[in-house]
Design a protein around this motif. Structure first.
Motif: not given
Length: 321
Positions: A72-78
């Motif tokens: 999530p910390d890499h993907y969440g705002l994508a």
């Protein structure tokens, strides 16, 4: 905001123990590439807006968004960044599928994980918290992006530089890193971190031996000459081979400690080994990762023939061969 030639590091806050993730902005003559996204939370939205203002670039200049992996910390705002920019989002097909498996609204993975952990000794008062805890991530990762795939061995242009796409699994099954062979720079995500040890976890329906997967990756990546590593947590560093060797020693020590505990007790659940190794003061978030990492090490030992398992009354116990 730190800068190395065309690469700018952006610090995004996190509301859990890691506290911060590094995203990267790479500027090129035709546009901008964003590496990793942060969470869909107000703190990270604001951090991106501040980075944009400080860097003097517009959302319309973003030509691609590249994700190292699905956590999530890499993907969440994508997905939100994709809406703002109209840019394609690239990641591995494996990690796109696992993002849906872990965080899709219709997924039954939260219940499956609750049962999985309960079989390995997690008490009911903890196990019953798992489904709600996992579903609490939904707002942080939505909307999901429309994804394009990257494959190991592909080349991708980030800014004005061509990077080789490397498969660096262990922390995540489809984890990707990006290597510039001219400058010998590695954008490494969570593959290799300068101070902390990347979490290596065993999850249902994922790689059955993630620690072996990671150790094989470390050995294979020794062949690369790397002068700078741009990690997702911690500062840029240049002690590449030394860090790989330190991580190998760390896992060897942890394997020895866990095996010795099981042998001394004659049989133990993964939860008992977890409490011995990581203590008893946990949140459900930290306990989920501690138990999954314990299981990754125990399964590594089992699959190497150093431990065996038996099942009693629906509970899995590890024991000496």
């Amino acid at each position: 905001m730190n800068q190395w030639e065309d690469i700018y590091q952006i610090s995004l806050p996190l509301p859990f123990a890691l506290r911060m993730i590094n995203a990267y902005v790479i500027k090129g003559s035709t546009g901008i590439t964003l590496i990793d996204a942060g969470l869909n939370i107000e703190m990270d939205v604001r951090a991106w807006q501040e980075a944009q203002a400080a860097g003097g670039w517009q959302w319309a200049e973003v030509e691609k968004i590249v994700l190292t992996h699905y956590h999530p910390d890499h993907y969440g705002l994508a997905g939100t960044l994709q809406q703002w920019t109209g840019a394609p989002v690239y990641l591995s097909r494996t990690d796109h599928e696992q993002a849906q498996m872990f965080f899709g609204r219709d997924s039954q993975m939260p219940e499956e994980m609750m049962s999985f952990f309960a079989r390995h000794g997690l008490p009911d008062e903890w196990a019953t918290q798992i489904p709600d805890h996992m579903r609490s991530f939904h707002p942080w990762v939505e909307p999901h992006p429309k994804a394009s795939w990257l494959e190991p061995g592909d080349w991708i242009r980030l800014g004005d530089v061509d990077y080789e796409v490397l498969h660096t699994p262990g922390h995540a099954d489809g984890h990707l890193s990006f290597y510039d062979p001219k400058r010998k720079w590695l954008i490494g995500g969570d593959f290799l971190l300068p101070k902390i040890t990347p979490n290596i976890s065993l999850w249902p329906n994922c790689h059955p031996n993630p620690l072996d997967n990671y150790l094989v990756t470390l050995e294979r990546m020794k062949e690369r000459e790397v002068t700078k590593v741009f990690p997702s947590h911690g500062p840029m560093f240049d002690h590449y081979n030394e860090r790989i060797e330190a991580l190998e020693r760390h896992h060897a020590q942890r394997l020895n400690e866990m095996r010795s505990f099981v042998v001394d007790k004659r049989r133990a659940t993964a939860f008992e080994v977890c409490e011995h190794q990581f203590g008893t003061d946990h949140t459900i978030h930290n306990l989920r990762f501690a138990l999954s990492e314990t299981l990754a090490h125990l399964e590594y030992l089992r699959l190497r023939g150093e431990l065996s398992v038996e099942e009693r009354n629906g509970m899995v116990y590890y024991k000496e061969i």
